[in-house]
Scaffold this active site. Sequence first.
Site, PDB file in Angstrom:
ATOM      1  N   TYR A   1     -47.424  41.366  58.561  1.00  0.00           N
ATOM      2  CA  TYR A   1     -46.688  40.407  57.743  1.00  0.00           C
ATOM      3  C   TYR A   1     -45.888  39.452  58.623  1.00  0.00           C
ATOM      4  CZ  TYR A   1     -47.709  43.700  53.948  1.00  0.00           C
ATOM      5  OH  TYR A   1     -48.326  44.508  53.038  1.00  0.00           O
TER       6      TYR A   1
ATOM      7  N   GLU B   1     -29.418  53.738  38.247  1.00  0.00           N
ATOM      8  CA  GLU B   1     -30.082  52.795  37.337  1.00  0.00           C
ATOM      9  C   GLU B   1     -29.168  51.678  36.844  1.00  0.00           C
ATOM     10  OE1 GLU B   1     -31.653  55.690  34.636  1.00  0.00           O
ATOM     11  OE2 GLU B   1     -33.656  55.573  35.545  1.00  0.00           O
TER      12      GLU B   1
END
Length: 422
Positions: free
Chosen positions: A325, A401
């Site tokens: 990458y 979360e």
Amino acid sequence: MAIVLCLPATLQAEPVARPAISPELEQKVIAWRRDIHQHPELSNREFRTAALVAEHLLALGMEVQTEIAHTGVVGILRGGKPGPVIALRADMDALPVTEQTDVPFRSTVIGEYRGNEVGVMHACGHDLHVAMLMGAAEYLAEHKQQVAGTVMFIFQPAEEGAPPGEEGGAELMLREGLFAELKPDAIFGIHVWGQAPVGVIGYRKGPLMASSDRFEIRVQGQQTHGSSPWAGVDPIVAAAQIINNVQTIVSRQINITRAPAVVSFGIVEGGVRNNIIPDEVYLEGTIRNFDMDIRQQIFRQLTQAAEASAHVTGATAEVSIIEGYPVTINSPELVAKMLPTTKDVAGEQMVHESPLVTGAEDFSYYALEVPGMFVFLGVAPPDKDPASMPANHSPFFYADERALKVGTNLFINWVFDYPGAG
Ligand SMILES: [Zn+2]
Ligand SMILES: [Zn+2]
């Protein structure tokens, strides 16, 4: 890799009133995340995840394209007003890691990786990325009359790398024409970070994450008895010279005031017995950069250093560089424009400049095509020392979360606040 964002985690910060998901939509995002977490899929095998995403986008009335770069899904939302094209990206793949957490929705999935049976886990948090982007898609589709321009929702396969012999990820999506018909004015991406407090945003103008390239060096000598080295050519001594001389590239030849770089050897293989000088030594390693020109310079100088060092000893070196990458480079202008929005959504004191990260991301390919902004989103629980939390890719990777709401709202507000979208 570790990111250090020093800050007392305060979740109580009152952000400025602006578009935000409802508690009901937040619950849906959490439910999607748990479902995807429990059903992780390896790179280029994101069939269930892609189907879930495509069904959701279709139900929202979007134009949906599937099977881009194997399992990629793209949804196009046309807003009620003219304006720019904004792309939002989430990666969908999981890792060959056996989950060791005790969350009730932990993965027990077994997959196949390089011919071996492996546990599969969302150990890099891409389940959160998918869920946040599904949530943003729902909110923006429901408010599309207020959306100026077009939003492109990119659900990308294989960020962690396609299996051997396959292609995939951002590079393949682009090659298959992702931006051919509709070229975004800007692209945004979020990556959750296990070792930053929940809700903390790490941003950076310019280079953020390194390029990651692999090199292989085959050092060819000539086999002989260890007692009479003059009768052959010793590739072990040649390899030792290569290793030392390659270390002078970063320390002596790179202008380190421009950007840091890393060259590391990870494999040295050669020989079978104490008194036999072998024919060949094999070396392999990784190169990390934050500047695309320096990256090319290192490719050249590493090849020269290896060939010349071998030559001096009478051996030969064959160098292959396998490009990975590129550098993930955020557009400084885009980051400057969107930083006030980011601070409004996440809370001023939650947004910090990120250090450079020597890990790599294939978001880099998009950001070389169009202005990009990629940020980190902390997911460490506020009562824990972030540095003590498992890093991304750990079998213990854990995400608070509460970060989901922050990430979803960031996507939404970047769309609304992008210049020209008002
Ligand atoms: Zn990862
Ligand atoms: Zn990742």
